[in-house]
Motif scaffolding. Structure first.
Motif, short mmCIF file in Angstrom:
data_model
loop_
_atom_site.label_atom_id
_atom_site.label_comp_id
_atom_site.label_asym_id
_atom_site.label_seq_id
_atom_site.Cartn_x
_atom_site.Cartn_y
_atom_site.Cartn_z
N LYS A 1 23.13 -75.20 55.88
CA LYS A 1 23.07 -74.84 54.33
C LYS A 1 24.20 -75.47 53.89
CE LYS A 1 22.48 -71.62 50.78
NZ LYS A 1 23.36 -72.49 49.39
N GLN A 2 25.84 -75.62 54.63
CA GLN A 2 26.54 -75.88 53.42
C GLN A 2 27.00 -76.98 54.05
OE1 GLN A 2 29.25 -73.98 52.48
NE2 GLN A 2 29.77 -76.10 51.93
N TRP B 1 23.74 -78.97 53.96
CA TRP B 1 23.14 -80.13 52.92
C TRP B 1 24.03 -79.77 51.69
CZ3 TRP B 1 19.79 -83.38 52.59
CH2 TRP B 1 19.37 -84.04 51.12
N ASP B 2 24.91 -79.11 51.51
CA ASP B 2 25.17 -78.66 50.04
C ASP B 2 25.99 -79.45 49.58
OD1 ASP B 2 23.78 -76.61 49.30
OD2 ASP B 2 24.83 -75.14 49.31
N ASP B 3 26.97 -80.48 51.38
CA ASP B 3 27.83 -80.75 50.92
C ASP B 3 27.55 -82.15 50.51
OD1 ASP B 3 30.29 -78.63 51.00
OD2 ASP B 3 30.42 -78.75 53.07
N ARG C 1 16.00 -81.32 55.75
CA ARG C 1 17.00 -80.66 55.27
C ARG C 1 16.96 -79.34 55.68
NH1 ARG C 1 13.57 -81.32 50.46
NH2 ARG C 1 13.48 -79.32 49.15
N THR D 1 24.61 -83.34 49.69
CA THR D 1 24.26 -83.33 47.66
C THR D 1 25.61 -83.79 46.84
OG1 THR D 1 22.93 -81.73 48.41
CG2 THR D 1 23.11 -82.12 46.44
N GLN D 2 26.80 -82.61 47.30
CA GLN D 2 27.60 -82.78 46.33
C GLN D 2 28.82 -84.22 46.63
OE1 GLN D 2 30.59 -79.36 46.45
NE2 GLN D 2 32.13 -81.16 46.70
#
Length: 531
Positions: A261-262, A264-266, A256, A268-269
């Motif tokens: 970062k965006q 990986w956040d998306d 990851r 995960t979401q």
């Protein structure tokens, strides 16, 4: 009326090449240690090659009126073949290895010998498809940025479209140039699971950084940054949002740190709240045809390489005899080796019938999985394309004879083993009536302990389908069943080991002209059952 004497003309010009009296050109080829000089005549070079015509215009003669051309990037072996072609119009590649033929084609193209280059390109595509498929990075990077070799480009584009799994599972591909890899990743018709594409990109990136630790847990931030820089042009081409959540967690999460970062956040979401909108760019899913994907692999316990384990019939799926939605009709062109009469005979053997089925009552469809002349003769191709398929017939035509030999495997082929003997009571080997063969030979398994042998992954570059104690085996030490005469139908006049009788009357090994693998599928015919 015209009388043409091209053979004599070719012979005379070939002799002129060896005449050292009136040459006026010296061509130096190869690098230090292998450097060699050839003599030639400017008038011949100019009229046979526009490349040499331009070169000779820009070179001054020495005091002996000789012009010298230096070509360090052409090997002496290759240039000697080219020079003989320039003078005599003939090349002999019968004993040349395929790599030499390929390099000959590339150099012929560079020297503007279009006729020779085109002929060799056609030869490679038509006769050496197996080699081309196993040397992708070696060939593809040299033709990718060129406007030449359109035939080879079409060959690889068709291969990527039809058999993408073969592309991504070849070890040779880790040396593929980045630009060529990117061109593949951009394809929407890349018929392969997205997680496999991700895993390959990671493997490719790590291969470009050989100093990275082998244990991922030991990676530093600098290590991840090095990988990220290497594959930064590839990362945006992955279709992340079409990868199952469990695969994201298993295969992508460990890396990851190389993702934005965006993103990986998306991801995960999306895994936790799949109905919520994301900010990252969502690329469309690739076109995946599930009918072309291999069946689920058979898990095998981790075993010591020294042990040759045995799997019994109960461990593997048997006769897959399902009815396809669009069954393949048996017709005169379904095979280059066997006829409809052979299909009737083979079908009766599968069902252990004492009499042969009538043509109109054949209960099975023979669905082609692999054809050597179409898909290549590399043993690895067999294991890749037949993996997971159960209930299959292998047929092979022996070179220089009319013999057709083969075997039936009711179990699933498995390319993930460590070299195992496989038990079954339902396999058989055979030789089919054809040409000088007056009668077919059926040989049933009599000792099921080694009815079949599944090669270790490292041996799959040499060993193909293997029945009994080499009682029918396709094998090649040069990774081409048509080349080195190592295929065998072991013959013992007194008794065979695992099958009841030999299917040939000689122990002489052989190469093949072609081979095919068919999946046996039950038709929807009333009152027809499978034993």
């Amino acid at each position: 009326m015209n009388f043409k004497f091209f053979d004599k003309l070719s012979q005379d010009f070939s002799e002129l090449l060896n005449d050292k009296k009136e040459y006026n050109v010296v061509i130096e080829v190869d690098k230090e240690g292998n450097k060699k000089s050839f003599t030639a005549h400017s008038v011949v070079l100019r009229y046979r090659s526009s490349y040499f015509g331009k070169e000779l215009e820009n070179i001054l003669t020495n005091k002996d009126h000789i012009k010298t051309i230096i070509k360090p990037n052409i090997s002496a072996q290759i240039f000697e073949i080219i020079l003989k072609y320039i003078y005599g119009g003939i090349i002999d590649i019968e004993t040349a290895d395929t790599k030499t033929v390929y390099e000959l084609m590339v150099n012929a193209n560079e020297l503007k010998l279009k006729e020779l280059s085109v002929k060799l390109e056609s030869y490679l595509i038509e006769s050496k498809a197996s080699w081309l498929k196993t040397h992708i990075s070696f060939v593809y990077h040299s033709i990718f940025n060129s406007n030449k070799f359109k035939g080879l480009k079409k060959f690889y584009n068709d291969m990527i479209e039809k058999h993408p799994n073969l592309i991504f599972e070849l070890e040779d591909l880790i040396s593929l140039q980045e630009s060529a890899l990117i061109s593949i990743l951009k394809r929407d018709d890349l018929n392969v699971e997205e997680i496999k594409i991700w895993n390959y990109v990671i493997k490719w990136g790590i291969a470009q950084n050989p100093t990275l630790p082998t244990n991922l847990e030991e990676w530093s931030n600098e290590n991840f940054e090095a990988l990220k820089i290497t594959i930064q042009q590839c990362l945006p081409l992955i279709r992340y949002f079409h990868i199952p959540g469990e695969e994201i967690w298993k295969n992508i999460k460990p890396y990851r740190e190389i993702l934005e970062k965006q993103l990986w956040d998306d991801l995960t979401q999306c895994f936790m709240f799949p109905n919520q909108p994301v900010k990252s760019l969502v690329l469309p899913a690739r076109m995946i045809s599930t009918s072309n994907l291999p069946s689920k692999t058979i898990s095998t316990p981790n075993l010591s390489p020294k042990i040759r384990p045995t799997i019994s019939t109960s461990d593997l799926p048997s006769k897959t005899i399902s009815t396809p939605e669009f069954p393949l009709k048996v017709n005169e062109s379904f095979s280059t080796i066997i006829s409809k009469e052979h299909v009737a005979e083979l079908s009766s053997w599968i069902d252990r019938k004492s009499t042969t089925y009538f043509l109109e009552n054949i209960p099975y469809e023979f669905q082609l999985i692999l054809r050597g002349s179409r898909d290549g003769f590399h043993p690895k191709t067999f294991w890749e394309m037949c993996h997971g398929h159960a209930g299959t017939i292998v047929v092979a035509k022996i070179e220089m004879t009319d013999e057709i030999v083969g075997g039936y495997n009711p179990l699933a082929w498995d390319n993930s083993t460590r070299g195992i003997d496989v038990k079954t009571n339902d396999s058989f080997i055979f030789s089919l009536k054809n040409g000088d063969m007056q009668n077919s030979i059926l040989s049933l398994v009599i000792d099921n302990s080694e009815a079949l042998f599944y090669a270790d992954s490292k041996d799959q570059n040499n060993d193909g389908p293997w029945f009994g104690d080499s009682e029918f085996v396709l094998k090649s030490d040069v990774s081409d069943f048509t080349q080195d005469k190592l295929c065998l139908c072991h013959y013992n006049s007194k008794s065979n080991t695992f099958y009841e009788k030999p299917i040939r009357k000689t122990n002489e090994s052989f190469s093949i002209v072609d081979y095919e693998v068919f999946k046996i599928i039950l038709k929807k015919i009333p009152n027809c059952t499978i034993r």
